[in-house]
Design an enzyme around this catalytic site. Structure first.
Site, short mmCIF file in Angstrom:
data_model
loop_
_atom_site.label_atom_id
_atom_site.label_comp_id
_atom_site.label_asym_id
_atom_site.label_seq_id
_atom_site.Cartn_x
_atom_site.Cartn_y
_atom_site.Cartn_z
N GLY A 71 0.78 -1.23 0.00
CA GLY A 71 0.00 0.00 0.00
C GLY A 71 0.81 1.27 0.00
CB THR A 94 -3.48 -3.73 -3.24
OG1 THR A 94 -3.00 -4.32 -2.03
CG2 THR A 94 -4.42 -4.68 -3.92
CG ASN A 119 -5.75 3.20 4.79
OD1 ASN A 119 -6.24 2.92 3.70
ND2 ASN A 119 -5.23 2.28 5.60
CG MET A 121 -5.44 4.71 1.14
SD MET A 121 -5.26 6.46 0.85
CE MET A 121 -4.26 6.46 -0.62
N GLY A 122 -9.05 2.56 -0.53
CA GLY A 122 -9.86 1.86 -1.54
C GLY A 122 -9.08 1.53 -2.81
CG PHE A 123 -7.41 -1.79 -3.40
CD1 PHE A 123 -6.61 -1.81 -2.27
CD2 PHE A 123 -8.20 -2.92 -3.67
CE1 PHE A 123 -6.58 -2.91 -1.42
CE2 PHE A 123 -8.19 -4.01 -2.82
CZ PHE A 123 -7.38 -4.01 -1.70
CB SER A 148 -0.21 -6.48 -2.76
OG SER A 148 -1.53 -6.49 -2.27
CB SER A 184 -7.88 -3.88 1.79
OG SER A 184 -6.49 -3.90 1.71
CG ASN A 186 -10.50 1.02 3.44
OD1 ASN A 186 -11.29 1.29 4.33
ND2 ASN A 186 -9.19 0.98 3.63
CB THR A 187 -12.30 -3.20 -1.81
OG1 THR A 187 -11.23 -2.33 -2.17
CG2 THR A 187 -12.98 -3.72 -3.06
CE LYS A 227 -1.40 -6.76 4.71
NZ LYS A 227 -0.80 -5.53 4.21
CG ASN A 256 -4.80 -5.21 5.25
OD1 ASN A 256 -4.70 -4.00 5.44
ND2 ASN A 256 -4.80 -5.74 4.04
CB THR A 257 -5.78 -1.57 8.53
OG1 THR A 257 -6.67 -1.84 7.45
CG2 THR A 257 -4.55 -0.87 8.00
CE1 TYR A 326 1.77 3.66 4.88
CE2 TYR A 326 1.16 1.85 3.46
CZ TYR A 326 1.19 3.20 3.73
OH TYR A 326 0.68 4.08 2.81
CB THR A 327 1.87 3.00 10.78
OG1 THR A 327 0.75 2.48 10.04
CG2 THR A 327 1.44 4.25 11.51
C1 FMN Z 1 -2.35 4.48 4.02
C2 FMN Z 1 -2.31 2.97 4.01
C3 FMN Z 1 -2.59 2.28 2.85
C4 FMN Z 1 -2.54 0.87 2.83
N1 FMN Z 1 -2.79 0.21 1.67
C5 FMN Z 1 -2.70 -1.14 1.64
C6 FMN Z 1 -2.85 -1.86 0.43
O1 FMN Z 1 -3.08 -1.28 -0.65
N2 FMN Z 1 -2.73 -3.20 0.46
C7 FMN Z 1 -2.45 -3.88 1.62
O2 FMN Z 1 -2.35 -5.11 1.59
N3 FMN Z 1 -2.29 -3.22 2.78
C8 FMN Z 1 -2.39 -1.88 2.81
N4 FMN Z 1 -2.19 -1.23 4.00
C9 FMN Z 1 -1.97 -2.01 5.24
C10 FMN Z 1 -0.46 -2.19 5.54
O3 FMN Z 1 0.18 -2.91 4.52
C11 FMN Z 1 -0.27 -2.93 6.87
O4 FMN Z 1 -0.79 -4.23 6.77
C12 FMN Z 1 -0.94 -2.22 8.04
O5 FMN Z 1 -0.82 -0.82 7.92
C13 FMN Z 1 -0.36 -2.66 9.38
O6 FMN Z 1 1.01 -2.38 9.47
P1 FMN Z 1 1.59 -1.04 10.22
O7 FMN Z 1 0.95 -0.99 11.56
O8 FMN Z 1 3.07 -1.25 10.23
O9 FMN Z 1 1.19 0.10 9.37
C14 FMN Z 1 -2.23 0.18 4.03
C15 FMN Z 1 -1.95 0.88 5.20
C16 FMN Z 1 -1.98 2.26 5.21
C17 FMN Z 1 -1.67 2.99 6.49
#
Ligand code: FMN
Length: 345
Positions: A71, A94, A119, A121-123, A148, A184, A186-187, A227, A256-257, A326-327
């Protein structure tokens, strides 16, 4: 320096909108990615290399076990620069079959006091065709890249499998592994693909396609990983494990989140997936459970709230073979990979 100067300056710029800042940064990283000399300088300053950090997991060699989670680089435009910053691998995407704008903005929210993000975002992404055409003209990145793939919003639920297969075929030459993103939040309908029967059909089709492309091209099949969300019950996780093992899935990425708001000091009233520190305990719990149940049958990649060398150690102690962040990359800056890798050594 990152926390004292760079981070506050970037937060204040562009009215503080996290997504505008992200695009600004991605444009710079994409630009830098074109210049070998600049990449070398960044790599010397940031990347921490040592034979003791190298790992071989699901048949892929990793220079270190700390990866960038899915992401961040949705279109794969800045992979060389991100590699130079010291990641051991990157999960790009993704990506969806169809180009799509994602949800309405604003769709990323900082909760600084909790080191968290929400977030929805919705891909948003350029679509599998455009991305694969661009990748065909670019040099191969120096670290493993997992792509992804997810379902396009406009694709009806009963055509989801074709959507995943389309992206898999398009991106096949550019991936060291694939992640099937069914988690995710958001879809609409995506997380339902984690249910036993739809997941079984999806993974059977994707793994078979990966194996058949590989046979035709005379190469080893690219590993397919899944995932999962942190919001699954034990029973649902058991179903995922059973399906993964029967369909030759090579690894599970957790997590994931989350849709919960546990661990937040205040609810900011925004819909979407929560990441960062509040997710840490649950992600660790899911990884521990997975590793115990799997007992080494397939590897687990731990992700969720890892923001320090100690967080990383707990994930490895729980049995994770690799980790992703990520964060904390946003809150801590690129120094975080080096700090974790130093502790691993
Ligand atoms: C802004 C944002 C966008 C993300 N987009 C995706 C994504 O497109 N595909 C995906 O598998 N995870 C996505 N994630 C989730 C992260 O890959 C990760 O699984 C999640 O944030 C937990 O890890 P962290 O606490 O280190 O951020 C996104 C996370 C954030 C914050």
């Amino acid at each position: 320096m990152y926390k004292a100067i760079i981070r506050p300056t970037m937060y204040r710029a562009w009215g503080g909108d996290p997504e505008t800042m992200h695009h600004w940064m991605m444009d710079r990283l994409a630009f830098i990615s074109r210049f070998q000399a600049l990449l070398k300088i960044i790599e010397v300053a940031n990347a921490y290399k040592a034979p003791g950090l190298e790992r071989e997991v699901f048949g892929v060699r990793f220079p270190n076990p700390v990866g960038l989670a899915g992401g961040f680089d949705k279109n794969g435009v800045a992979l060389p620069a991100l590699a130079a910053l010291g990641f051991g691998f990157i999960e790009a995407g993704t990506v969806t079959r169809h180009k799509q704008p994602g949800n309405e903005k604003p769709r990323i929210f900082r909760i600084t006091e909790d080191d968290a993000l929400i977030n929805r975002m919705g891909f948003p992404n350029e679509g599998a065709d455009a991305i694969s055409e661009r990748l065909a003209k670019e040099p191969t990145p120096s670290i493993p890249i997992g792509w992804s793939i997810g379902k396009s919003k406009i694709t009806p639920q009963d055509e989801a499998i074709d959507d995943y297969l389309y992206s898999l075929r398009k991106l096949y030459p550019y991936a060291n592994f694939f992640t099937i993103n069914v988690s995710s939040p958001n879809t609409p309908g995506l997380r339902q693909l984690q249910d036993k029967e739809p997941l079984d059909r999806l993974l059977q089709a994707v793994v078979q396609e990966s194996e058949s492309i590989a046979t035709k091209s005379g190469v080893n099949a690219k590993p397919v990983l899944v995932k999962i969300a942190p919001d699954l019950s034990e029973e649902q996780i058991n179903d995922v494990i059973e399906v993964c093992l029967s369909r030759r899935v090579r690894g599970i990425i957790a997590t994931n989140t989350t849709l919960t708001r546990n661990g937040l000091s205040r609810d900011i009233g925004e819909a979407g997936g929560l990441s960062g520190r509040p997710l840490r305990a649950r992600a660790l719990e899911v990884v521990s459970y997975l590793c115990k149940r799997l007992d080494g049958a397939i590897p687990v990649i731990g992700v969720g709230g890892i923001a320090s060398p100690d967080d990383a150690r707990r994930m490895f102690d729980a049995g994770a073979s690799l980790i992703q962040i990520y964060t904390s990359f946003i809150y801590e800056g690129p120094g975080i990979m080096k700090r974790i890798n130093k502790q691993i050594l």
